[in-house]
Design an enzyme around this catalytic site. Structure first.
Site, PDB file in Angstrom:
ATOM      1  N   ALA A   1      43.473  58.872  37.907  1.00 31.23           N
ATOM      2  CA  ALA A   1      43.004  59.185  39.266  1.00 31.23           C
ATOM      3  C   ALA A   1      41.578  59.725  39.293  1.00 31.23           C
ATOM      4  O   ALA A   1      41.122  60.208  40.321  1.00 31.23           O
ATOM      5  CB  ALA A   1      43.958  60.184  39.912  1.00 31.23           C
TER       6      ALA A   1
ATOM      7  N   ARG B   1      38.924  57.908  38.874  1.00 26.01           N
ATOM      8  CA  ARG B   1      38.004  56.862  39.353  1.00 26.01           C
ATOM      9  C   ARG B   1      38.801  55.797  40.104  1.00 26.01           C
ATOM     10  O   ARG B   1      40.030  55.779  40.064  1.00 26.01           O
ATOM     11  CB  ARG B   1      37.309  56.174  38.170  1.00 26.01           C
ATOM     12  CG  ARG B   1      36.419  57.054  37.368  1.00 26.01           C
ATOM     13  CD  ARG B   1      35.722  56.273  36.269  1.00 26.01           C
ATOM     14  NE  ARG B   1      36.494  56.178  35.040  1.00 26.01           N
ATOM     15  CZ  ARG B   1      36.852  55.042  34.458  1.00 26.01           C
ATOM     16  NH1 ARG B   1      36.514  53.887  34.987  1.00 26.01           N
ATOM     17  NH2 ARG B   1      37.531  55.047  33.330  1.00 26.01           N
TER      18      ARG B   1
ATOM     19  N   SER C   1      42.033  60.361  31.367  1.00 31.54           N
ATOM     20  CA  SER C   1      42.152  60.322  29.902  1.00 31.54           C
ATOM     21  C   SER C   1      40.945  60.922  29.205  1.00 31.54           C
ATOM     22  O   SER C   1      41.067  61.488  28.129  1.00 31.54           O
ATOM     23  CB  SER C   1      42.369  58.892  29.414  1.00 31.54           C
ATOM     24  OG  SER C   1      41.245  58.101  29.676  1.00 31.54           O
TER      25      SER C   1
ATOM     26  N   TYR D   1      46.109  40.549  30.216  1.00 35.28           N
ATOM     27  CA  TYR D   1      46.226  41.361  31.430  1.00 35.28           C
ATOM     28  C   TYR D   1      47.336  40.818  32.336  1.00 35.28           C
ATOM     29  O   TYR D   1      48.180  41.563  32.838  1.00 35.28           O
ATOM     30  CB  TYR D   1      44.875  41.358  32.145  1.00 35.28           C
ATOM     31  CG  TYR D   1      44.805  42.225  33.377  1.00 35.28           C
ATOM     32  CD1 TYR D   1      44.841  43.611  33.279  1.00 35.28           C
ATOM     33  CD2 TYR D   1      44.678  41.658  34.650  1.00 35.28           C
ATOM     34  CE1 TYR D   1      44.757  44.415  34.414  1.00 35.28           C
ATOM     35  CE2 TYR D   1      44.598  42.448  35.784  1.00 35.28           C
ATOM     36  CZ  TYR D   1      44.629  43.821  35.667  1.00 35.28           C
ATOM     37  OH  TYR D   1      44.551  44.606  36.792  1.00 35.28           O
TER      38      TYR D   1
HETATM   39  P1  NAP Z   1      39.237  52.075  36.734  1.00 35.86           P
HETATM   40  O1  NAP Z   1      38.259  52.254  37.848  1.00 35.86           O
HETATM   41  O2  NAP Z   1      38.782  51.429  35.482  1.00 35.86           O
HETATM   42  O3  NAP Z   1      39.847  53.511  36.405  1.00 35.86           O
HETATM   43  C1  NAP Z   1      40.793  53.623  35.380  1.00 35.86           C
HETATM   44  C2  NAP Z   1      41.439  54.987  35.431  1.00 35.86           C
HETATM   45  O4  NAP Z   1      42.459  55.032  34.422  1.00 35.86           O
HETATM   46  C3  NAP Z   1      40.480  56.125  35.136  1.00 35.86           C
HETATM   47  O5  NAP Z   1      40.864  57.225  35.932  1.00 35.86           O
HETATM   48  C4  NAP Z   1      40.744  56.429  33.657  1.00 35.86           C
HETATM   49  O6  NAP Z   1      40.476  57.789  33.281  1.00 35.86           O
HETATM   50  C5  NAP Z   1      42.227  56.164  33.592  1.00 35.86           C
HETATM   51  N1  NAP Z   1      42.714  55.873  32.256  1.00 35.86           N
HETATM   52  C6  NAP Z   1      42.257  54.936  31.382  1.00 35.86           C
HETATM   53  N2  NAP Z   1      42.990  54.981  30.256  1.00 35.86           N
HETATM   54  C7  NAP Z   1      43.917  55.952  30.431  1.00 35.86           C
HETATM   55  C8  NAP Z   1      44.963  56.481  29.632  1.00 35.86           C
HETATM   56  N3  NAP Z   1      45.204  56.003  28.404  1.00 35.86           N
HETATM   57  N4  NAP Z   1      45.703  57.504  30.125  1.00 35.86           N
HETATM   58  C9  NAP Z   1      45.463  58.008  31.358  1.00 35.86           C
HETATM   59  N5  NAP Z   1      44.513  57.532  32.169  1.00 35.86           N
HETATM   60  C10 NAP Z   1      43.739  56.527  31.701  1.00 35.86           C
HETATM   61  O7  NAP Z   1      40.515  51.245  37.199  1.00 35.86           O
HETATM   62  P2  NAP Z   1      40.849  50.552  38.605  1.00 35.86           P
HETATM   63  O8  NAP Z   1      40.034  49.329  38.738  1.00 35.86           O
HETATM   64  O9  NAP Z   1      40.835  51.553  39.690  1.00 35.86           O
HETATM   65  O10 NAP Z   1      42.356  50.062  38.347  1.00 35.86           O
HETATM   66  C11 NAP Z   1      43.452  50.919  38.560  1.00 35.86           C
HETATM   67  C12 NAP Z   1      44.737  50.100  38.480  1.00 35.86           C
HETATM   68  O11 NAP Z   1      44.687  49.053  39.450  1.00 35.86           O
HETATM   69  C13 NAP Z   1      44.961  49.417  37.124  1.00 35.86           C
HETATM   70  O12 NAP Z   1      46.325  49.435  36.807  1.00 35.86           O
HETATM   71  C14 NAP Z   1      44.483  47.997  37.374  1.00 35.86           C
HETATM   72  O13 NAP Z   1      45.108  47.086  36.512  1.00 35.86           O
HETATM   73  C15 NAP Z   1      44.911  47.809  38.812  1.00 35.86           C
HETATM   74  N6  NAP Z   1      44.147  46.755  39.500  1.00 35.86           N
HETATM   75  C16 NAP Z   1      42.804  46.862  39.688  1.00 35.86           C
HETATM   76  C17 NAP Z   1      42.119  45.841  40.344  1.00 35.86           C
HETATM   77  C18 NAP Z   1      40.642  45.892  40.614  1.00 35.86           C
HETATM   78  O14 NAP Z   1      40.096  44.914  41.163  1.00 35.86           O
HETATM   79  N7  NAP Z   1      39.939  46.963  40.284  1.00 35.86           N
HETATM   80  C19 NAP Z   1      42.826  44.712  40.784  1.00 35.86           C
HETATM   81  C20 NAP Z   1      44.190  44.642  40.561  1.00 35.86           C
HETATM   82  C21 NAP Z   1      44.842  45.664  39.933  1.00 35.86           C
HETATM   83  P3  NAP Z   1      39.006  58.256  32.684  1.00 35.86           P
HETATM   84  O15 NAP Z   1      38.093  58.285  33.879  1.00 35.86           O
HETATM   85  O16 NAP Z   1      39.250  59.605  32.134  1.00 35.86           O
HETATM   86  O17 NAP Z   1      38.622  57.232  31.676  1.00 35.86           O
END
Ligand code: NAP
Length: 243
Positions: A9, A11, A33, A151
């Protein structure tokens, strides 16, 4: 008081969900993380509008850390009402070039991490016979594009997990839903080359990527009592991409 844990949460989508649930009145646990400063910014923003919560560093792909994480949250608040399994990563590469570490990392976080969190939080919700678990999936779990084999497979596993978890937990008053976003404006999609983005805009009937708030709105609805008869389904939010 109601308590929500949002993994990942600090980002992106997770941050938007945390802020939205705090606006809805939840005490929010902001999991991250590595990026403590970003997680703290989310908590500060929540406190700025009178909300409450905590930040918690835990690698949710590590079962020992998950056990400690959930135990600490439960000891602090004595209840967990909502879990949003959101922390996830993509490591896009073509099948013929797959790298073992990337496969392991994706499955460890995107699949096993969701299992671990759902199990540990589910045990707490089971005591209260209530709760909602949301699994953040992706349209990639059912709409496959080249370069995303790992993925897509992890998100297909999440969709399957949502259905089983619903059948196991809903008889005990715990609803389980999935959310499958298409392209959302986060760091995950920011790295796409401009020409690739243009190509996707053309393929998406709404001709744009979504704002993170649009996903947070859906999560807010699914965890609310307005959605009291919804369980076991994964709701797609992709601007029509997979229609
Ligand atoms: P993001 O901006 O890359 O953020 C990832 C988040 O996950 C960050 O808060 C990060 O923490 C945390 N994280 C990474 N590794 C971790 C771990 N091992 N344990 C705990 N936290 C961890 O991701 P996002 O794009 O918002 O995506 C969030 C979810 O939505 C994911 O499941 C992704 O597959 C899904 N999703 C995203 C999209 C898209 O277009 N963005 C589309 C479909 C689905 P740190 O900041 O501390 O690294």
């Amino acid at each position: 008081m109601k308590v929500a844990i949002v993994t990942g949460a600090s980002r992106g989508i997770g941050k938007a969900v945390a802020l939205r649930l705090a606006h809805d009145g939840y005490t929010v646990v902001i999991n991250y993380s590595s990026n403590e400063a970003k997680a703290q910014e989310v908590l500060d923003e929540i406190k700025s509008f009178g909300g409450d919560g905590m930040i918690y560093k835990a690698d949710v792909s590590n079962l020992d850390e998950v056990k400690t994480f959930v135990r600490d949250v439960y000891n602090a608040y004595k209840q967990i009402d909502v879990l949003v399994n959101n922390a996830g990563i993509a490591r896009d590469e073509y099948v013929l070039m797959l790298n073992k570490d990337n496969i392991d990392r994706c499955f460890d976080l995107n699949v096993k991490g969701y299992f671990y969190m759902a199990q540990q939080v589910g045990l707490k919700m089971f005591r209260k016979k209530s709760g909602v678990i949301i699994n953040m999936s992706s349209v990639s779990g059912s709409y496959n594009i080249p370069g995303q084999a790992t993925y897509s497979a992890t998100k297909a596993a999440v969709n399957s997990f949502t259905k089983t978890l619903c059948k196991e937990l809903s008889p005990s008053g715990i609803r389980v839903c999935g959310v499958a976003p298409g392209f959302i404006k986060t760091e995950m999609t920011e790295i796409l080359p401009e020409d690739k983005k243009e190509e996707y805009y053309k393929a998406i009937p709404l001709h744009r990527f979504a704002e993170v708030n649009e996903v947070a709105n859906l999560v807010s609805f699914l965890v609310s009592d307005e959605a009291s008869y919804i369980s076991g389904i994964t709701v797609t939010i992709d601007g029509g991409l997979s229609a």
